[in-house]
Scaffold this active site. Sequence first.
Site, PDB file in Angstrom:
ATOM      1  CG  ASP A 268     -19.719 -57.376  -7.783  1.00  0.00           C
ATOM      2  OD1 ASP A 268     -20.235 -57.358  -6.656  1.00  0.00           O
ATOM      3  OD2 ASP A 268     -20.347 -57.132  -8.827  1.00  0.00           O
TER       4      ASP A 268
ATOM      5  CD  GLU B  39     -19.322 -61.628 -10.251  1.00  0.00           C
ATOM      6  OE1 GLU B  39     -20.523 -61.812  -9.965  1.00  0.00           O
ATOM      7  OE2 GLU B  39     -18.947 -61.201 -11.362  1.00  0.00           O
TER       8      GLU B  39
ATOM      9  CD  GLU C  47     -23.104 -55.996  -6.290  1.00  0.00           C
ATOM     10  OE1 GLU C  47     -24.303 -55.722  -6.079  1.00  0.00           O
ATOM     11  OE2 GLU C  47     -22.743 -56.974  -6.959  1.00  0.00           O
TER      12      GLU C  47
END
Length: 278
Positions: A91, A93, A89
Amino acid sequence: KKRNSKSHILMITTFNENYVTGADAKHTQVLDGGNVVNLVLDQFLAPEFGSKGLYLFGAIGMNIKLVPGDSAGTVTAYYLSSGGTHHDELDFEFLGNVSGQPYTLQTNVFAQGVGGREQRVNLWFDPTENYHSYSVRWTREIIIFFVDDTPIRVFRNNEDLGVPFLNAQPVGIYASLWDGSAWATQGGRYPINWAAAPFVASFQGFGVDGCEVAGGNIAYCAAGPANAWWNAGQYQYLTQQQIAALKNVQSNYLVYDYCNDRVRYPNEPAECFKNWYG
């Protein structure tokens, strides 16, 4: 469709071409023929959408305009994930703020289910006024996180040091807007003010220029094709100009780096000294 030569993002004509959502039309607003999508967060639903396809290597990005005003407690997430227990993953954010404070962008990398690699930078512009590009370039040797054309983070292939790399699991592309009151803004000091709802994050420029995994062709994407741009030598490293830009981010906008957190990591993780081009 058009290719941005700097970031190698192939712009997809509409949202509906490559994405689906389980939210209703109130919370996922598809506008302008699918060129713009608004995610709308309220007390009833945290909206999200995801890609129809899965990808392994290439460039992936979106243009995002973040929640304006008092966005404390909200998290706008844009990420690539393979799913599963041992998932890979990447990310982005965006952590909401109390009005007037800088927006903080947290990035993270999971490789074979292991994360804990958070870095946070304060954005050097107001990301609620205009759309800005947030993208990754992902090759067999390097992953680069970009804000517009500025590299803010690098995760290099350090398998020789025993650090897993993201090179075998195809990922979907996802975006969501949700309640992170427990931790997002100053460690949870400022939760969501629901009186300010609904909260809206807007997306456009749904871009991907990579190897789409279809019909089980993971091995094909993992190994080639040999003529793919992401296998070319010049995309396996940063230029000197990009290294200088990355170091500028580290010096002036970095507010947290797992590499420097001796409470969590008494010994610096093996990959850290290479990823900042120190």
